[in-house]
Enzyme design. Structure first.
Site, PDB file in Angstrom:
ATOM      1  N   TYR A  77      45.497  28.540  52.458  1.00  0.00           N
ATOM      2  CA  TYR A  77      44.866  29.379  51.330  1.00  0.00           C
ATOM      3  C   TYR A  77      43.930  28.597  50.775  1.00  0.00           C
ATOM      4  O   TYR A  77      42.618  28.274  50.418  1.00  0.00           O
ATOM      5  CB  TYR A  77      44.896  30.493  51.074  1.00  0.00           C
ATOM      6  CG  TYR A  77      44.407  30.926  51.068  1.00  0.00           C
ATOM      7  CD1 TYR A  77      43.580  32.647  51.774  1.00  0.00           C
ATOM      8  CD2 TYR A  77      43.918  31.832  49.389  1.00  0.00           C
ATOM      9  CE1 TYR A  77      42.666  33.315  51.326  1.00  0.00           C
ATOM     10  CE2 TYR A  77      42.759  32.533  48.831  1.00  0.00           C
ATOM     11  CZ  TYR A  77      42.221  33.097  50.834  1.00  0.00           C
ATOM     12  OH  TYR A  77      41.849  34.247  50.235  1.00  0.00           O
ATOM     13  N   THR A 112      41.997  49.947  45.404  1.00  0.00           N
ATOM     14  CA  THR A 112      42.572  50.979  44.805  1.00  0.00           C
ATOM     15  C   THR A 112      42.711  51.051  43.086  1.00  0.00           C
ATOM     16  O   THR A 112      41.831  51.236  43.143  1.00  0.00           O
ATOM     17  CB  THR A 112      43.961  50.604  44.423  1.00  0.00           C
ATOM     18  OG1 THR A 112      44.382  49.705  43.692  1.00  0.00           O
ATOM     19  CG2 THR A 112      44.705  49.494  45.864  1.00  0.00           C
TER      20      THR A 112
END
Length: 147
Positions: A77, A112
């Site tokens: 990644y 969030t």
């Protein structure tokens, strides 16, 4: 193009995490991480660049803070997102001044209660607006000041 007749902005926002080290990531996992996090941006840009040239458009590649500093246990990644930064710079040089190409590297992307307000939406909007018309080839952190 068929629906709208023109292309002004391409936001390449593809990504999927890949866990593992150079010792533990399989060749299939390695290729999969590169395919999602890097190859997808290349192919979409390749298909779009001539249309963006016609409109003097803009490309925004969405990377990750992992592009600017590697994350533990995320070799594939981090490598792919690091390559997104250099793909951005190369595209910016190759296609200026007709097409502007920049990258936004967010930290958190989940909205969030804890991460509210840290998403990169406003940065992308700015870079594609008239106000951002002189910015090209830049790698911008959009992480709310968090490292």
């Amino acid at each position: 193009m068929a629906d709208l007749g023109r292309l002004d902005v391409l936001v390449n926002n593809a990504g999927a995490p890949s866990l593992g080290t150079v010792e533990t990531v399989t060749p299939e996992e390695w290729r999969g991480a590169l395919a999602i996090n890097l190859d997808a941006l290349f192919h979409t840009s390749r298909a779009s660049i001539r249309h963006l040239r016609d409109t003097r458009g803009s490309v925004i590649n969405v990377g990750s803070m992992a592009a600017l500093h590697a994350d533990y246990g995320m070799v594939a990644y981090s490598t792919a997102k690091g390559a997104v930064a250099n793909l951005t710079r190369a595209m910016a040089m190759d296609h200026a001044p007709e097409v502007r190409v920049n990258a936004v590297h967010p930290g958190f992307t989940l909205d969030t209660g804890f991460t509210a307000g840290l998403t990169p939406d406003s940065v992308v909007a700015f870079l594609t607006s008239a106000e951002g018309h002189w910015i090209n080839g830049k790698i911008l952190r959009a992480n709310g000041g968090m490292v």
